[in-house]
Design a protein around this motif. Structure first.
Motif, short mmCIF file in Angstrom:
data_model
loop_
_atom_site.label_atom_id
_atom_site.label_comp_id
_atom_site.label_asym_id
_atom_site.label_seq_id
_atom_site.Cartn_x
_atom_site.Cartn_y
_atom_site.Cartn_z
N ALA A 197 0.82 -1.21 0.00
CA ALA A 197 0.00 0.00 0.00
C ALA A 197 0.86 1.26 0.00
CB ALA A 197 -0.93 -0.01 1.21
N ASP A 198 2.14 1.12 0.32
CA ASP A 198 3.03 2.28 0.28
C ASP A 198 3.36 2.70 -1.14
OD1 ASP A 198 3.11 2.06 3.05
OD2 ASP A 198 4.92 0.83 3.03
N VAL A 199 3.13 1.80 -2.10
CA VAL A 199 3.50 2.05 -3.50
C VAL A 199 2.27 2.57 -4.24
CG1 VAL A 199 4.45 1.06 -5.60
CG2 VAL A 199 5.17 0.18 -3.37
N ARG A 200 2.35 3.77 -4.79
CA ARG A 200 1.25 4.35 -5.54
C ARG A 200 1.36 3.93 -7.01
NH1 ARG A 200 -0.44 8.53 -2.06
NH2 ARG A 200 0.12 7.76 0.02
N GLY A 201 0.25 3.55 -7.57
CA GLY A 201 0.24 3.11 -8.96
C GLY A 201 0.92 1.76 -9.13
N GLN A 202 1.45 1.51 -10.34
CA GLN A 202 2.19 0.28 -10.65
C GLN A 202 1.36 -0.98 -10.40
OE1 GLN A 202 4.52 0.95 -12.31
NE2 GLN A 202 5.93 2.48 -11.51
N GLU A 203 0.08 -0.92 -10.73
CA GLU A 203 -0.78 -2.07 -10.48
C GLU A 203 -0.37 -3.28 -11.31
OE1 GLU A 203 -2.85 -2.10 -8.02
OE2 GLU A 203 -2.35 0.01 -7.61
N ASN A 204 0.10 -3.03 -12.55
CA ASN A 204 0.52 -4.15 -13.38
C ASN A 204 1.75 -4.84 -12.81
OD1 ASN A 204 2.03 -1.76 -14.03
ND2 ASN A 204 2.84 -2.81 -15.84
N VAL A 205 2.66 -4.06 -12.21
CA VAL A 205 3.85 -4.64 -11.61
C VAL A 205 3.48 -5.41 -10.34
CG1 VAL A 205 6.17 -4.16 -10.77
CG2 VAL A 205 5.16 -2.69 -12.51
N PRO A 406 -4.51 6.56 -0.34
CA PRO A 406 -3.84 5.34 0.11
C PRO A 406 -4.80 4.30 0.66
CG PRO A 406 -3.41 7.16 1.63
CD PRO A 406 -4.08 7.75 0.42
N GLY A 407 -5.96 4.75 1.14
CA GLY A 407 -6.93 3.79 1.67
C GLY A 407 -7.55 2.90 0.61
N ALA A 408 -7.46 3.33 -0.65
CA ALA A 408 -8.05 2.53 -1.73
C ALA A 408 -7.06 1.53 -2.32
CB ALA A 408 -8.55 3.47 -2.83
N ILE A 409 -5.82 1.55 -1.85
CA ILE A 409 -4.79 0.66 -2.39
C ILE A 409 -4.80 -0.66 -1.62
CG2 ILE A 409 -2.34 0.41 -2.90
CD1 ILE A 409 -2.11 3.43 -2.92
N GLU A 410 -4.74 -1.75 -2.35
CA GLU A 410 -4.75 -3.08 -1.73
C GLU A 410 -3.48 -3.28 -0.91
OE1 GLU A 410 -6.21 -7.44 -3.17
OE2 GLU A 410 -4.66 -6.48 -4.38
N ARG A 411 -3.65 -3.84 0.28
CA ARG A 411 -2.53 -4.04 1.19
C ARG A 411 -1.88 -5.41 0.97
NH1 ARG A 411 -2.50 0.14 4.54
NH2 ARG A 411 -0.76 -0.79 5.69
N SER A 412 -0.67 -5.54 1.45
CA SER A 412 0.08 -6.79 1.28
C SER A 412 -0.64 -7.97 1.91
CB SER A 412 1.47 -6.66 1.89
OG SER A 412 2.28 -5.75 1.17
N LYS A 413 -1.32 -7.74 3.02
CA LYS A 413 -2.02 -8.84 3.70
C LYS A 413 -3.05 -9.49 2.80
CE LYS A 413 -4.80 -9.84 7.81
NZ LYS A 413 -5.45 -9.26 9.03
N GLN A 414 -3.78 -8.69 2.03
CA GLN A 414 -4.78 -9.24 1.13
C GLN A 414 -4.13 -10.02 -0.01
OE1 GLN A 414 -6.29 -5.05 0.90
NE2 GLN A 414 -8.29 -6.04 0.86
N VAL A 415 -3.05 -9.47 -0.54
CA VAL A 415 -2.34 -10.18 -1.62
C VAL A 415 -1.77 -11.48 -1.10
CG1 VAL A 415 -0.50 -10.01 -3.33
CG2 VAL A 415 -1.80 -7.96 -2.69
N ARG A 416 -1.23 -11.44 0.10
CA ARG A 416 -0.61 -12.64 0.67
C ARG A 416 -1.62 -13.76 0.84
NH1 ARG A 416 2.71 -12.95 6.44
NH2 ARG A 416 4.35 -14.35 5.69
N GLU A 417 -2.85 -13.44 1.19
CA GLU A 417 -3.88 -14.47 1.35
C GLU A 417 -4.09 -15.23 0.05
OE1 GLU A 417 -7.26 -12.34 2.75
OE2 GLU A 417 -6.50 -12.13 4.81
N ARG A 418 -4.11 -14.52 -1.07
CA ARG A 418 -4.27 -15.20 -2.37
C ARG A 418 -3.04 -16.03 -2.70
NH1 ARG A 418 -6.30 -9.98 -3.79
NH2 ARG A 418 -4.38 -9.49 -4.95
N VAL A 419 -1.87 -15.51 -2.37
CA VAL A 419 -0.63 -16.25 -2.63
C VAL A 419 -0.60 -17.54 -1.82
CG1 VAL A 419 1.87 -16.19 -2.32
CG2 VAL A 419 0.69 -14.23 -3.31
N VAL A 420 -0.98 -17.46 -0.55
CA VAL A 420 -0.98 -18.64 0.32
C VAL A 420 -1.96 -19.69 -0.22
CG1 VAL A 420 -1.61 -19.49 2.61
CG2 VAL A 420 -0.21 -17.43 2.38
#
Length: 515
Positions: A197-205, A406-420
C-alpha cells in the motif's frame, strides 16, 4: 590416561561427529594436536591453559597428544576449545563422570578468563547429536535457544568452563538445563513491515509480483530511475507465504554455519531478503574461500535475492548463478574438500532500460546511441535471461497516481492471502514429490503432467514462439507461469487467457527497446 570427548565440525550445512581423543603420558612437557587442525585449533593451547589457570582448575602436565578423529577431515574454528579443555581434564583427573561424558556433545570458544563465547554451527551439531542418540549438548549460553529447537535432547547452557566441568561431575542438578522450544515460525512483529500500500500506482507490476510470489518465479523489472523498482522488490517478502518448520530449520542452519544468526535467537522466522552490492565477487555471491562458507545465494535460501542494477554486476559473477537457479543448490570444490550449500531462492533483479535510464520514457529524452543500448543489455547473457520467468516493464508514476487515496490501495495482507491459497493448491498437487514446493520448481515430467493446454492455448503459445523466438527453456517457463496464474484464479486447467498473460511477461524476448 586416555579420554574421549564428542564434538562436531560442519561440512556444508551439516555436522560431522568429531571424537576428541586426549592422551597424557609422563615425560617432558609437550602439547601436540593431530588430525588436520587449522590455525585456530592449533592456537587453542594457550587459550586453554590460561583459562584453566584463571579458573583454578588443574593444569595437565606431561606429554599431551590430542587426536581429532576422523583424522582426514579438516577442522577449523575456535569451537573446539571447550571439548579440548574438557578432554585434558578428563585425561588428567578422575573426577569427571566418564559415562556422562560419553553421551554429551559440546562446543564453545574459551576466553582467557575461562568464560565461554558463542560459536557457529550449533544447530547442525544439535541435530546430529540427537540423531546419534546423544543425551546432552553443552553449548555457550548465547547459543542455547538455537540448540533448544531440537527435540529429545537436553541443552546445557554454560557461561564458563567451570560450569561445564561442574555439570560433568555432578550432573543436571548442578546446572539448570535450557527448556526445549518447539519449533515455531510465527513472525516477529518487532519491526514495522513494509506494505504494497506504500506504493502508488504500478498495479501491473504488483500483479506480476503476486504471480511470482505465488509460484516462486524469478523476476526482472526494467524501468527508468525513480519508478519504484527497489521499493516494490523490498515489499515482495511481505506477500510470500510464511516459512514452514522444515524451511525455517534449513534456513537457520545456513545462518548458524555462517555465524550471522542473531544472538539468543532460536529459528529464523522471516523469509530472508538479501540485497548484495554490485561490486560483490563470485565467491561472495555463491560462497567459497579457502575454508568454504555460504554466499549470498545460500543466505537467500527460501527467500529473495535482490540484485539491483543488474548490468552493473560483473558478468562472470552473474554467470555462476546459472546452475544454482536450475538445481537449487551450489557445490563448491576445493583441493581438500567439496561442500554443497542449499540455494533455492527467488531471484528478483532490476535494471534501467539503457545507460542513461530514460529509453521510452514519455517525459525524458534518451541520449544513448543504439550501440550503447545494445552493449548495455548484452551484459546480461541469453542463458541467464532464459532462467528469469517474468520480465516486467515498470513505467514512471504520474502525478495523479502519486496523489491517489492510500486507503483505496490493496494491502500486502490481502495479496498474501491469495498467494498462500495458490501455494496450498501446489502443495496438494506435489504431495507425492517432497522436493517440489512451488510451480517454478517443476521438472520436465511434472510440466507435462500439470501444464497441459487446450487447442486454443496451444495455438496461442505456438504463435508466441514463432514471433518471439522463445527457447525451449523459455517455453517451459511460460507454461509454469501460466500454471501459477491458473492457481491464483482457482482453476484446475490452464486457459488461453492464462497463457496470454504469461506470454506478456516475456518482454525481453523481443526487441522492446525499439518500441
Amino acid at each position: 590416561m586416555l579420554s574421549r570427548v564428542w564434538s562436531s565440525t560442519t561440512i556444508g550445512v551439516d555436522a560431522l561427529p568429531i571424537e576428541v581423543e586426549t592422551h597424557i603420558d609422563s615425560g617432558l612437557p609437550k602439547y601436540t594436536v593431530v588430525g588436520l587442525p587449522h590455525g585456530a585449533v592449533r592456537e587453542s593451547r594457550d587459550r586453554i591453559l590460561s583459562a584453566l589457570k584463571t579458573s583454578a582448575l588443574p593444569v595437565p602436565r606431561g606429554r599431551i597428544t590430542i587426536n581429532l578423529a576422523p583424522a582426514d577431515v579438516p577442522k577449523e574454528g575456535a569451537a573446539f576449545d571447550l571439548p579440548l579443555a574438557v578432554g585434558l581434564l578428563a585425561a588428567y583427573t578422575d573426577r569427571i563422570d566418564r559415562s556422562r561424558l560419553s553421551t554429551t556433545w559440546m562446543m564453545g570458544e574459551l576466553a582467557l578468563d575461562g568464560s565461554i563465547r558463542p560459536v557457529r554451527g550449533v544447530l547442525p551439531m544439535a541435530i546430529k547429536a540427537e540423531s546419534k542418540g546423544c543425551h546432552y549438548v553443552i553449548v555457550p549460553k548465547e547459543n542455547a535457544r538455537e540448540a533448544a529447537v531440537v527435540d529429545r535432547i537436553s541443552v546445557v547452557p554454560v557461561e564458563t568452563i567451570e560450569d561445564a566441568v561442574q555439570f560433568l561431575i555432578e550432573g543436571p542438578t548442578s546446572v539448570p538445563l535450557h527448556e526445549n522450544e518447539a519449533p515455531h515460525t510465527q513472525e516477529n512483529a518487532d519491526t514495522k513491515p513494509t506494505d504494497f500500500a506504500d506504493v502508488r500506482g504500478q498495479e501491473n507490476v504488483k500483479r506480476a509480483l503476486e504471480v511470482a510470489a505465488a509460484g516462486g518465479h524469478n523476476v526482472l523489472m526494467v524501468g527508468p530511475p525513480g519508478s519504484g523498482k527497489t521499493m516494490l522488490a523490498r515489499r515482495l517478502p511481505g506477500i510470500l507465504p510464511p516459512l514452514s518448520t522444515s524451511e525455517a530449520l534449513e534456513t537457520t542452519k545456513i545462518y548458524s554455519v555462517h555465524g550471522t544468526l542473531d544472538p539468543g535467537k532460536g529459528l529464523v522466522t522471516k523469509r530472508p531478503f538479501r540485497s548484495p552490492h554490485h561490486t560483490i565477487s563470485d565467491a561472495g555471491l555463491c560462497g567459497g574461500g579457502a575454508n568454504p562458507t555460504p554466499g549470498e545465494i545460500s543466505l537467500a535460501h527460501n527467500g529473495v535475492l535482490f540484485l539491483d542494477e543488474l548490468p552493473e554486476f560483473q558478468r562472470r559473477v552473474l554467470e555462476v548463478m546459472r546452475q544454482p537457479i536450475e538445481e537449487g543448490r551450489i557445490t563448491i570444490s576445493r583441493a581438500r574438500t567439496t561442500v554443497t550449500y542449499p540455494a533455492r531462492f527467488m531471484l528478483v533483479a532490476s535494471m534501467n532500460p539503457c545507460p542513461c535510464g530514460y529509453l521510452n520514457d514519455p517525459k525524458r529524452e534518451c541520449v544513448c546511441r543504439p550501440s550503447q543500448i545494445q552493449r548495455y543489455l548484452s551484459k546480461i547473457s541469453g542463458p541467464l535471461m532464459d532462467r528469469i520467468d517474468l520480465h516486467i516493464e515498470v513505467a514512471p508514476v504520474d502525478f495523479d497516481e502519486l496523489q491517489s487515496d492510500p486507503g483505496a490501495i490493496e494491502r500486502s495482507k490481502q495479496v498474501r492471502e491469495r498467494v498462500v491459497q495458490a501455494r496450498e493448491r501446489q502443495s496438494k498437487r506435489f504431495a507425492s514429490r517432497h522436493q517440489l514446493h512451488a510451480n517454478a520448481q517443476m521438472d520436465a515430467p511434472s510440466v507435462q503432467t500439470h501444464c497441459a493446454l487446450d487447442e486454443e492455448g496451444t495455438a496461442l503459445l505456438k504463435m508466441a514462439i514463432d514471433r518471439l523466438g522463445l527457447s525451449a527453456r523459455a517455453y517451459t517457463r511460460v507454461l509454469k507461469v501460466a500454471r501459477t496464474i491458473a492457481d491464483l484464479n482457482s482453476t484446475a486447467t490452464i486457459r488461453p487467457e492464462h497463457v496470454s498473460e504469461a506470454i506478456q511477461y516475456r518482454s525481453l524476448d523481443r526487441d522492446w527497446w525499439n518500441g
